[in-house]
Each structure stands twice: as C-alpha cells, then as structure tokens.
Write a protein that holds these residues in place. Structure first.
Motif, short mmCIF file in Angstrom:
data_model
loop_
_atom_site.label_atom_id
_atom_site.label_comp_id
_atom_site.label_asym_id
_atom_site.label_seq_id
_atom_site.Cartn_x
_atom_site.Cartn_y
_atom_site.Cartn_z
N VAL A 58 0.84 -1.20 0.00
CA VAL A 58 0.00 0.00 0.00
C VAL A 58 0.88 1.26 0.00
O VAL A 58 2.09 1.17 0.17
N GLY A 59 0.24 2.42 -0.20
CA GLY A 59 0.96 3.70 -0.06
C GLY A 59 1.33 4.36 -1.37
O GLY A 59 1.75 5.51 -1.38
N SER A 60 1.20 3.65 -2.49
CA SER A 60 1.43 4.30 -3.79
C SER A 60 0.45 3.72 -4.81
O SER A 60 -0.16 2.67 -4.56
N VAL A 61 0.29 4.43 -5.91
CA VAL A 61 -0.69 4.01 -6.93
C VAL A 61 0.07 3.47 -8.14
O VAL A 61 0.30 4.18 -9.12
N VAL A 62 0.50 2.24 -8.01
CA VAL A 62 1.23 1.59 -9.11
C VAL A 62 0.66 0.20 -9.32
O VAL A 62 0.13 -0.41 -8.38
N PRO A 63 0.72 -0.32 -10.55
CA PRO A 63 0.13 -1.63 -10.83
C PRO A 63 0.65 -2.71 -9.90
O PRO A 63 1.84 -2.76 -9.56
N GLY A 64 -0.27 -3.56 -9.45
CA GLY A 64 0.10 -4.66 -8.57
C GLY A 64 -0.15 -4.37 -7.10
O GLY A 64 -0.29 -5.29 -6.29
N LEU A 65 -0.20 -3.08 -6.74
CA LEU A 65 -0.46 -2.75 -5.33
C LEU A 65 -1.95 -2.76 -5.04
O LEU A 65 -2.78 -2.71 -5.95
N GLN A 66 -2.28 -2.84 -3.75
CA GLN A 66 -3.67 -2.81 -3.31
C GLN A 66 -4.34 -1.52 -3.80
O GLN A 66 -3.73 -0.46 -3.73
N ALA A 67 -5.58 -1.65 -4.28
CA ALA A 67 -6.29 -0.46 -4.78
C ALA A 67 -6.90 0.30 -3.61
O ALA A 67 -8.09 0.25 -3.34
N ASP A 68 -6.04 1.01 -2.88
CA ASP A 68 -6.45 1.88 -1.77
C ASP A 68 -6.28 3.32 -2.25
O ASP A 68 -5.16 3.81 -2.38
N LEU A 69 -7.39 3.97 -2.53
CA LEU A 69 -7.35 5.28 -3.17
C LEU A 69 -8.23 6.26 -2.43
O LEU A 69 -9.23 5.87 -1.82
N ALA A 70 -7.87 7.55 -2.53
CA ALA A 70 -8.75 8.59 -1.98
C ALA A 70 -8.86 9.71 -3.00
O ALA A 70 -7.87 10.06 -3.67
N PHE A 71 -10.07 10.22 -3.12
CA PHE A 71 -10.37 11.27 -4.11
C PHE A 71 -10.83 12.53 -3.37
O PHE A 71 -11.53 12.43 -2.35
N TYR A 72 -10.44 13.67 -3.91
CA TYR A 72 -10.74 14.94 -3.24
C TYR A 72 -11.31 15.93 -4.24
O TYR A 72 -10.89 15.96 -5.40
N LYS A 73 -12.22 16.76 -3.74
CA LYS A 73 -12.78 17.84 -4.54
C LYS A 73 -11.74 18.94 -4.61
O LYS A 73 -11.66 19.78 -3.71
N ALA A 74 -10.92 18.92 -5.62
CA ALA A 74 -9.87 19.94 -5.76
C ALA A 74 -9.37 19.92 -7.19
O ALA A 74 -9.56 18.94 -7.91
N ASP A 75 -8.76 21.02 -7.60
CA ASP A 75 -8.15 21.09 -8.93
C ASP A 75 -6.65 20.83 -8.85
O ASP A 75 -6.03 20.45 -9.82
N ASP A 76 -6.10 21.07 -7.66
CA ASP A 76 -4.64 21.01 -7.47
C ASP A 76 -4.39 20.35 -6.12
O ASP A 76 -5.03 20.70 -5.12
N TYR A 77 -3.43 19.41 -6.08
CA TYR A 77 -3.19 18.65 -4.83
C TYR A 77 -2.80 19.54 -3.66
O TYR A 77 -3.07 19.22 -2.50
N ARG A 78 -2.20 20.71 -3.95
CA ARG A 78 -1.75 21.57 -2.85
C ARG A 78 -2.91 22.17 -2.06
O ARG A 78 -2.73 22.63 -0.93
N GLU A 79 -4.12 22.12 -2.64
CA GLU A 79 -5.29 22.62 -1.91
C GLU A 79 -5.51 21.86 -0.61
O GLU A 79 -6.09 22.38 0.34
N LEU A 80 -5.06 20.59 -0.58
CA LEU A 80 -5.27 19.79 0.63
C LEU A 80 -4.44 20.29 1.81
O LEU A 80 -4.80 20.09 2.96
N CYS A 81 -3.29 20.90 1.51
CA CYS A 81 -2.45 21.46 2.57
C CYS A 81 -2.85 22.91 2.86
O CYS A 81 -2.62 23.41 3.96
N TYR A 82 -3.41 23.56 1.87
CA TYR A 82 -3.70 24.99 1.93
C TYR A 82 -4.99 25.28 2.70
O TYR A 82 -4.99 25.99 3.70
N TYR A 83 -6.09 24.68 2.26
CA TYR A 83 -7.34 24.84 3.01
C TYR A 83 -7.25 23.91 4.21
O TYR A 83 -6.90 22.74 4.07
N PHE A 84 -7.53 24.40 5.40
CA PHE A 84 -7.46 23.48 6.53
C PHE A 84 -8.70 23.60 7.41
O PHE A 84 -9.43 24.59 7.34
#
Ligand SMILES: [Zn+2]
Length: 416
Positions: free
Chosen positions: A371-397
């Motif tokens: 787990v811990g990365s999104v590459v073929p063969g790994l467990q499909a553990d994923l999270a999706f966020y309402k954002a356009d840019d990943y940095r929004e997750l650190c920015y909006y708190f």
C-alpha cells in the motif's frame, strides 16, 4: 469486473523504488494530469495518463466512475491510539481555562482517567466504538491505520483492547494494524515502580499478546519518569524475539536517548522526534530508521516547538507523518490537517508532506510493498478529493475535502 476511475485532474502515484523515500526523493510525487486508474480484484491494474490507461484491454468493459477531482493513495496513518473509551473533555476545559498538567492530574484527569474508562468498558462496546471512529478515518481519506493499546495497563485490559481491534476489523473496511503499548505508562497499582511494572509486562502481557498474534508491533514510551533507554532496548529486543516488530515513542518531551535505544533494538520507526539532536539524526540515517512526526499533537497542546523536519530530511532520514489520534494530546483523525500542520509549522513542502503521509507511512508499518502508492500490482487503496490542485489539501485546513474513498477496490466512503 474491473472499475475505471476517470476524469482525474491530478493523480499522485509515488511511483518509484520500493523503499522508504528520503532526501530529494521525498519530493517525487509522480504527478499525472488528466489521469485514470483501472482496478480489478482489489488491485491496481493500471494508473497513468488517460490516453494510455484507456487503451488497456480491461478499460472498455470496466465500470466507469467519474471523479472530477484529484486522486491520491489512501493515507497510511502509522501512529494512532484510536482505542479509548472516553474523550477528556473536562481536561480540555480545565486546560483552556489555564490549569496546569499537575492540576488536571490532581482533579483525576490525564491518563489515569483514560485507564479507568478503558478498564470499565466491555470489549464489544470498545470494538463498536472503534469501528465508528474508523468511519471517520475513511471519510477523510485514510485507508490504513496503526492502532495502539496502552490505556489498560493490566494483562486483562491490554488484551481486551487488542481483541477489540480484532473484533472491530470485522466491522469496518479500514485496515488496522494493532500495536501492543502496555509499556505506555506505569499504572497506579505499581506506585511508580517502572522496573517492576515492565518486568510484569515482559513476563505476563507480551508473551500472551504474541502467542495469540494480537499485535503486529510492540511499542514503548521512553521518557524521564516513564521508561529508560536501557529498559527500552531490552524490552523491544524481547518483543522482537517473540515476533513483534519494535517501535518507540522517543524524544517527545526531552532528549532522553529513546531514539538510539530503539535503534539498538531494530525499530522500524522512532516516533515524535521533537527533541532529536544531531547524533540521533545521524543514527537514524545510518540505521534507515523512519522518523514519524506527529505535528497535530504539538498544535493541540499549543506548543511553539515542532519536530525538526527540515533537518531530518536534509540528513537523509525518511520522514513519515501520522495523526497520533488519542484522547489526551491529539483528538484528530484527519490526515489532511496533519499535512497542513506539517507545511505551516514543520517547514515541509506539500510534496514532502504527501510522501510522508502515504508511501513513507506505509513503510513505517513495513507494508510499503503493498500500500501507499498508486502503481500496478499494489492494493487499490485510493482517496479522491474535490480539488483542482493537490496543494489545496495542505492549503485549506479545518475541513475534509475528501469526496470518495476506495479500499481494496471497493468504494467505502462517498462516491455519489
Ligand atoms: Zn503516541
């Protein structure tokens, strides 16, 4: 049937070597724009640009899930005390009104109140409560969490806590890895005699937890007034000989030697690291020990000092981030807040913070090959966020931006 997650504005894969990431490698997030992730039988079949994934032989017939946001590996929260019976609301009010730790303790608060509440609670109630808390983790994008015992501090109640984790696992899709933390503090029955209590833990609790396979890890709180570096090394070596992987709470309140004591017993991670000195950092780099930082607890306690993330990263120590969810010093299960605290108070870049909360968190639990990365063969553990840019997750708190969580290929939160 395969599932195709499509319409991903940004995907962070963390594709790379199957080792904890250190130094510059902590900034390599594997960003793909306009991406898709194809999942089958709980595993990642393909992940990358839409133009590539859509040509996969399984993509055409796959069930399509439109995302319209960003996708990350599910967070791996590698340090929590998620089993506890009661919040410490009275302590919180007293502290807010200016009471000292000693005054709170004298009023029956602190860890003593948590011990009493855990000892009184039934295993079933504990398991149901933990499963309810697990839903909160999933709703914030966490798909795997380590869970410690450590509020029972007797044979019966420590085993009860670990059995409650096992029972709760049947009630929630959140994957939980249990840790025996009987060496958290000295219970009142032992009147401050740490050596006597640790001998009891070693003789009675540790072998039973190991024989019943109730825990993956053993942990100890190495600090003045708790357990010494010498006791830490000996206890963790004994735990390792019984098949429990060692971990340590070290250098949280002072520089006391817990980090190097843990390394002498082969710890996977040394956690807190607020007061590490240069010689501790060197020892961690040489041993390949992961530094697990818990800045949400510093925030909650109103501290101005935070763990020295920049020094650790500059020295080549792999850094992980975790919540430290617990009733006394960190009532927070949202890793998105931890990312914010790491960026604003520890000087970590958003890229480093995401790496620390996913791939390095997984390695802090020894499961980075699964787990811990999104590459073929790994467990499909994923999270999706309402954002356009990943940095929004650190920015909006202060709020969760998570719109959907997937564990082993199944949608376990949101998705409508
Ligand atoms: Zn802790």
């Amino acid at each position: 049937m395969a599932t195709l997650f499509t319409g991903i504005k940004q995907l962070l894969t963390f594709a790379g070597d199957a080792v904890p990431r250190a130094g510059e490698a902590m900034r390599e997030i594997g960003l793909v724009k306009n991406a898709e992730v194809l999942v089958e039988n709980g595993l990642i079949e393909a992940a990358g640009p839409r133009s590539v994934v859509s040509r996969h032989r399984l993509a055409k017939k796959a069930r399509k899930v439109e995302v319209n946001g960003i996708c990350l590996p599910g967070f791996v929260d590698s340090h929590t005390h998620a089993v506890f019976a009661e919040p410490r609301l009275k302590d919180f009010s007293m502290r807010a009104a200016g009471a000292s730790y000693q005054e709170i303790k004298a009023a029956g608060g602190g860890i003593l109140s948590s011990i009493g509440a855990v000892r009184r609670q039934s295993r079933r109630a504990m398991a149901e409560q933990l499963a309810a808390r697990a839903a909160g983790f999933l709703a914030c994008g966490t798909t795997t969490a380590e869970v410690k015992s450590g509020y029972g501090l007797s044979l019966e109640s420590e085993l009860k806590m670990l059995r409650a984790v096992r029972e709760a696992q049947k009630l929630t899709p959140l994957e939980m890895l249990p840790t025996l933390l009987a060496a958290h503090s000295v219970p009142p029955e032992f009147s401050g005699d740490a050596a006597k209590y640790l001998a009891y833990v070693t003789a009675e609790i540790l072998p039973k937890a190991a024989a019943e396979k109730l825990a993956v890890f053993a942990d100890i709180f190495c600090e003045k007034g708790y357990f010494t570096p010498e006791q830490t090394t000996a206890y963790l070596k004994e735990a390792a000989s019984l098949g429990l992987k060692p971990k340590v709470h070290s250098e949280q309140l002072s520089n006391y030697g817990g980090t190097r004591a843990g390394i002498a017993a082969g710890v996977l991670s040394a956690d807190h690291a607020d007061h590490v000195y240069a010689q501790d950092i060197t020892a961690m780099r040489e041993a390949g020990t992961i530094a697990t930082l818990l800045p949400a607890s510093n925030y909650y306690l109103g501290l101005t000092k935070y763990p020295p993330a920049r020094e650790l990263i500059a020295a080549g120590v792999p850094v992980a981030l975790a919540t430290d969810l617990n009733p006394g010093t960190c009532p927070c299960w949202n890793m998105q807040f931890v990312l914010s605290a790491a960026c604003t108070h520890c000087g970590m870049t958003p890229e480093e913070a995401f790496c620390a909360a996913t791939v390095n968190g997984a390695w802090a639990l020894g499961i980075g090959d699964r787990v811990g990365s999104v590459v073929p063969g790994l467990q499909a553990d994923l999270a999706f966020y309402k954002a356009d840019d990943y940095r929004e997750l650190c920015y909006y708190f202060g709020a969760s931006q998570c719109s959907m969580t997937v564990k082993k290929g199944k949608i376990v939160h949101g998705g409508r």
